[in-house]
Scaffold this active site. Sequence first.
Site, PDB file in Angstrom:
ATOM      1  N   ARG A 490       0.805  -1.222   0.000  1.00  0.00           N
ATOM      2  CA  ARG A 490       0.000   0.000   0.000  1.00  0.00           C
ATOM      3  C   ARG A 490       0.836   1.270   0.000  1.00  0.00           C
ATOM      4  NH1 ARG A 490      -2.766  -0.196   5.128  1.00  0.00           N
ATOM      5  NH2 ARG A 490      -0.949   0.975   5.890  1.00  0.00           N
ATOM      6  N   GLU A 491       1.847   1.336   0.874  1.00  0.00           N
ATOM      7  CA  GLU A 491       2.614   2.576   1.025  1.00  0.00           C
ATOM      8  C   GLU A 491       4.091   2.415   0.663  1.00  0.00           C
ATOM      9  OE1 GLU A 491       1.739   4.731   4.750  1.00  0.00           O
ATOM     10  OE2 GLU A 491       0.150   3.268   5.031  1.00  0.00           O
ATOM     11  N   TRP A 558       7.986   8.270  16.940  1.00  0.00           N
ATOM     12  CA  TRP A 558       8.430   8.254  15.549  1.00  0.00           C
ATOM     13  C   TRP A 558       9.682   9.135  15.421  1.00  0.00           C
ATOM     14  CZ3 TRP A 558       3.747   6.767  17.015  1.00  0.00           C
ATOM     15  CH2 TRP A 558       3.074   5.790  16.274  1.00  0.00           C
ATOM     16  N   GLU A 788      -0.722  -5.999   9.814  1.00  0.00           N
ATOM     17  CA  GLU A 788      -0.815  -4.653  10.396  1.00  0.00           C
ATOM     18  C   GLU A 788      -1.879  -4.614  11.487  1.00  0.00           C
ATOM     19  OE1 GLU A 788      -1.498  -0.042   8.861  1.00  0.00           O
ATOM     20  OE2 GLU A 788      -2.039  -1.716   7.559  1.00  0.00           O
TER      21      GLU A 788
END
Length: 903
Positions: A490-491, A558, A788
């Site tokens: 997807r990414e 992050w 996920e």
Amino acid sequence: MEHATVRDEEERTAAGGLRAEHLSQPFGIGERRPRLSWLLPAGAAGQSAYRLRASAGGDGGDGALGCGSDSGWIDGADSVLVPWPFGPLGSAERVTVRVAVRTDLGESPWSEPLSVETGLLSAADWAGFADWVSPDSDPMAPAGQRPACSLRSFVTLRPSVPVVSARLYATAHGLYEVFLGGVRVGDLELTPGFTQYDARLQVQAYDVTGLLSSGTTEISALLSDGWWRGQVGALRSADQWGTETAFLAQLRVRYADGTTQVTGTGASWESRVSHVLAADLIEGQRTDLRLAGRGDLDGGWRPVRVGDHGFDRLVWSPAPPVRRVAEIRPVSVSRIGAGRQVVDLGQNINGWLRLSCLGESGLGPAGTEITLTHAEWLGPDGDVTAEHMRPAFPFLPHPLPAGQVDTVVSDGRSPAFEPRHTTHGFQYARVDGYPGDLSPDSVSGVLVHTDMRRTGWFSCSDVRVNRFHDAAVWSLRDNACDIPTDCPTRERAGWTGDWQLFLPAAAFVYDVAGFSVKWLRDLAADQRSDGVVANMSPLPRSEGWKGPVGGWHGSAGWGDTAVIVPWELYRAYGDAAILEEQWASMTAWLRYVEQAAAGSRHPSRVARPGAAAPHERYLWDTGFHFGEWKVPGEEIADMAAYQAVDKGHVATAYYFRSASLLASIAAVLGRPADASRYAALAELVRDAWQREFIGADGQILPGDQPNLVRGLAFGLVPSGLRDAAAGRLAALIRSAGTRLGTGFLSTPYLLPVLAEHGQAGLAYELLLADTPPSWLTMTDRGATTVWESWEGIDADGVPHESLNHYSKGAVIDFLHRYVAGIRLGDSPAYRSFVVEPVTGGGLTSASAAHESPYGRIESSWAIHDGVLRLRVLVPPGTSALVRAGGCEMAAGPGRHEFTVPAS
């Protein structure tokens, strides 16, 4: 505890495993003074001195560098990342190195040689020798549908003079393959790789000595969009680093008479549209093989356009290259309709499908069109389904296409086809249009990823746990394609939080040192001038500072990757240089966090009566934060409302984590003033967290599983409250039906925290749970990679979100460190380590092995008739502390057996 030492029958007498930097094949490196590492002779307790010899392209014989160089005996115990003792290497210089060591066993013979060769290390090595060239025949089709272009020129060798060596150096804006005389050069894929192209563009080196023939040879390249201007990320944005592709190459031929001939890209090159009519990393590749064999008579060649893109961004990767690592034969091929077949590889991979050995007509009569659609799962009709792979976000008007479709038109002759200018995440592929019956012998999945060295293994008596460990390892492999991605579908983005969580587990099973160093350089290049760290790297412009999610960057957990990843690399590999290299990035990040915490307050605190309490300047509670993220059962329907929720307990915890790690890093680097400052800052932040998030009754607030886990794992909970907090955590898990309630950030710490606080039995119950949310639910429902979502495949067999996301697989670190018991000690790189298995869960045996920088470590235990037998291998030059059955014993190099009553 009974103990016996077992001697190996075959022992290495010389040092072995010689490496330069983190590479066992250091070809085309960018270091002028590469550090060297080696393994000591078997059984050696330690090294007292070492001696290095180097020769210019020779076998490590005697003499001064250029003819040969000898360091002489150098006193020292280090054998990992030892400084280069000779003069700096020049561009395109090749030397051969050997090492001898003195240990308690005596003086060793010379090791086997290691060849080290640099790339072109200066912009001056390019200027005047090669120019950037772009296709003049490059039509501006829509993104995802743009063709690859062929570029070519010719090189003529000097007659009657033997060629000693030939090197080709190449890079591109886009993806390239290069050919000499029609033969593909090298075995690297997806070159030049993915970096923050604004600052860093990798170059590759190739030994092409055997590909040159006397006379004139055609040199050609196939050039496509790649990451440079193809679709990237969740937004499928194109043209992120430029609107045109370009190629740069230089061929250096050295003759026996000592002369060198240099030929580079330039105005003499020509281009045309190739037989690859569309190539995109996400959308797929369209190939018409009828156009591949066009000769010069077909024309279409036009002069290239020469560009001035400079050479200052050119770099050499410290990581192994991306390669075709394996081919996987399908477990089945099923026909589901006229002209339609479905291939099941039995394993979710990153790569592409290869068709081969298809008979005299190859892919079918000329003009036959075959379409390959790749997917992670099948629908109830047995056909592939890709709906769950389509990006769907609140700021998008509609879900975007999943892509991953390749098409090939047969020329009636070619016996095989595989695309090389795209890549897919898939276990299944639908094949439309092939006129015959495919078999497992005529189709295969090509696994493509960074060619990392395997360094770790685990197994136990429960096959379900072994299957999950395998799935986690596969997710790492599938998401290590030049950068650590979140998913291969997807990414395909280098999300920072994912890698900082999974890195300890990754560093056990694979050598990810160079791979991570390469990525950290991109992370630093992406970092904003005020210190904010991007949530992903390399960062496309559309998802960057001015994009629709520009305000999301710098999220706690992050952004802290900038500090945590270098520290974990130091711990696993003993590489202090990466701490020094990333020091500016790390301190800039913490400076930003300090200013954010001191400069603003969350609205809920502003609304309190009275002035702000002194501790609040150390609470980080403003700005965007993902928070815990992906908590089981949590559905975020309103992102704006979710953003507004106070996440200060999460962010402040990471503020403390980064500050305390920076204090440790400063101490390693010999910066005592910085170490003191960051240690003091960490204490102030911890005090603020405790004042704000521990109630007067000693309860941790909020009192949920993630906050308790994080508080215990990071050392935020005071010692006098730790047992109570662990008990509260256990009670929460029990009250939830013995189910975990942790999300993205805290799940990797859950089982270790339980095991460290007297709750090993509960940790095993969660590990072995087979109802969602749980790890074994994934493999029970057919997963071959980690999902996920905990409900990646729901009870009805419907897929949701990515089925190849390694972050939840970080639990395998618990298998390595607690079930098998191999843990880092006080010294980095396992120079000292602990073996302390934590048994339970009904397991009767477990074993793990790790190829550390000092050599192989093994821990293997089995329980029989109430007795636990533990076998440990300690590599040369290291020491272990073995704990079992309440006993503790030091163990030196060699094999050991320990016997204790099973608890």
